[in-house]
Design a protein around this motif. Structure first.
Motif, short mmCIF file in Angstrom:
data_model
loop_
_atom_site.label_atom_id
_atom_site.label_comp_id
_atom_site.label_asym_id
_atom_site.label_seq_id
_atom_site.Cartn_x
_atom_site.Cartn_y
_atom_site.Cartn_z
N ILE A 30 0.86 -1.19 0.00
CA ILE A 30 0.00 0.00 0.00
C ILE A 30 0.89 1.23 0.00
CG2 ILE A 30 -1.74 1.29 1.30
CD1 ILE A 30 -2.76 -1.43 2.35
N SER A 31 0.73 2.07 -1.00
CA SER A 31 1.62 3.23 -1.12
C SER A 31 0.94 4.55 -0.76
CB SER A 31 2.19 3.31 -2.53
OG SER A 31 1.14 3.41 -3.46
N GLU A 32 -0.38 4.61 -0.87
CA GLU A 32 -1.07 5.86 -0.55
C GLU A 32 -1.40 5.89 0.93
OE1 GLU A 32 -3.64 8.21 -2.86
OE2 GLU A 32 -3.76 6.62 -4.36
N ILE A 33 -0.50 6.49 1.71
CA ILE A 33 -0.66 6.53 3.16
C ILE A 33 -0.49 7.97 3.63
CG2 ILE A 33 0.17 5.67 5.38
CD1 ILE A 33 1.39 3.28 3.76
N CYS A 34 -1.50 8.49 4.31
CA CYS A 34 -1.45 9.84 4.87
C CYS A 34 -1.44 9.71 6.39
CB CYS A 34 -2.66 10.64 4.44
SG CYS A 34 -2.80 10.79 2.65
N THR A 35 -0.82 10.69 7.06
CA THR A 35 -0.80 10.66 8.52
C THR A 35 -1.22 12.02 9.07
OG1 THR A 35 1.54 11.26 8.55
CG2 THR A 35 1.03 8.93 8.69
N VAL A 36 -1.92 11.97 10.18
CA VAL A 36 -2.25 13.16 10.95
C VAL A 36 -2.00 12.82 12.42
CG1 VAL A 36 -3.91 14.12 9.29
CG2 VAL A 36 -4.72 12.59 11.08
N ASN A 37 -1.89 13.85 13.26
CA ASN A 37 -1.44 13.64 14.64
C ASN A 37 -2.53 13.56 15.70
OD1 ASN A 37 1.35 13.63 13.91
ND2 ASN A 37 1.16 15.83 13.58
N ASN A 38 -3.77 13.81 15.34
CA ASN A 38 -4.85 13.69 16.32
C ASN A 38 -6.20 13.65 15.61
OD1 ASN A 38 -5.88 16.48 16.00
ND2 ASN A 38 -3.97 17.07 16.98
N GLY A 39 -7.24 13.39 16.37
CA GLY A 39 -8.57 13.26 15.79
C GLY A 39 -9.06 14.52 15.11
N LYS A 40 -8.73 15.68 15.66
CA LYS A 40 -9.16 16.95 15.06
C LYS A 40 -8.58 17.09 13.65
CE LYS A 40 -9.53 21.85 15.85
NZ LYS A 40 -8.70 23.00 15.96
#
Length: 137
Positions: A30-40
């Motif tokens: 899987i190459s399309e991976i996004c990250t965010v740091n919290n629920g907001k």
């Protein structure tokens, strides 16, 4: 096999983000991976998400995070438009041992499964690719 999944990792721990990304890339392709740091940030990301009809979105959601935790995210997620929630699967990915967290995660209608960190790749693969043999090496 080409993956038809895009992944959103919602986790405040940068090390966990890196490990999970590497496991997804190397073992499942899987190459399309996004990250965010919290629920907001996860809700903001979803509000800007342009769904490709060719792919499904999988959210890997941590429980314990500052600003907006996993359960607060799920409360906000519930009020998002149904059209946006189409083709989205949520897996909670946490190291929690708190029985209340485990019960809440398992009883939430949006949570497909609660997984323990680090991501159990073989188990996860069998959940998202149920009709094919395991893609893990």
């Amino acid at each position: 096999m080409k993956s038809n999944y895009k992944i959103l990792i919602i986790d405040d721990n940068i090390i966990d983000q890196i490990i999970t990304k590497q496991l997804l890339k190397k073992t499942l392709g899987i190459s399309e991976i996004c990250t965010v740091n919290n629920g907001k940030q996860g809700i903001e990301w979803l509000n800007n998400y342009k769904r490709n009809p060719e792919e499904s979105l999988i959210i890997l959601l941590d429980i314990k995070m500052p600003e907006m935790d996993g359960f607060e995210f799920l409360s906000e997620y519930e009020i998002l438009p149904e059209e946006l929630k189409k083709e989205i699967q949520i897996f909670m990915l946490s190291s929690t041992l708190d029985p209340n967290d485990i019960t809440r995660a398992k009883s939430n209608k949006y949570v497909k499964h609660l997984l323990s960190k680090p991501l159990p790749v073989k188990e996860f693969s069998e959940m998202i690719y149920p009709d094919s043999s395991s893609k893990t090496a």
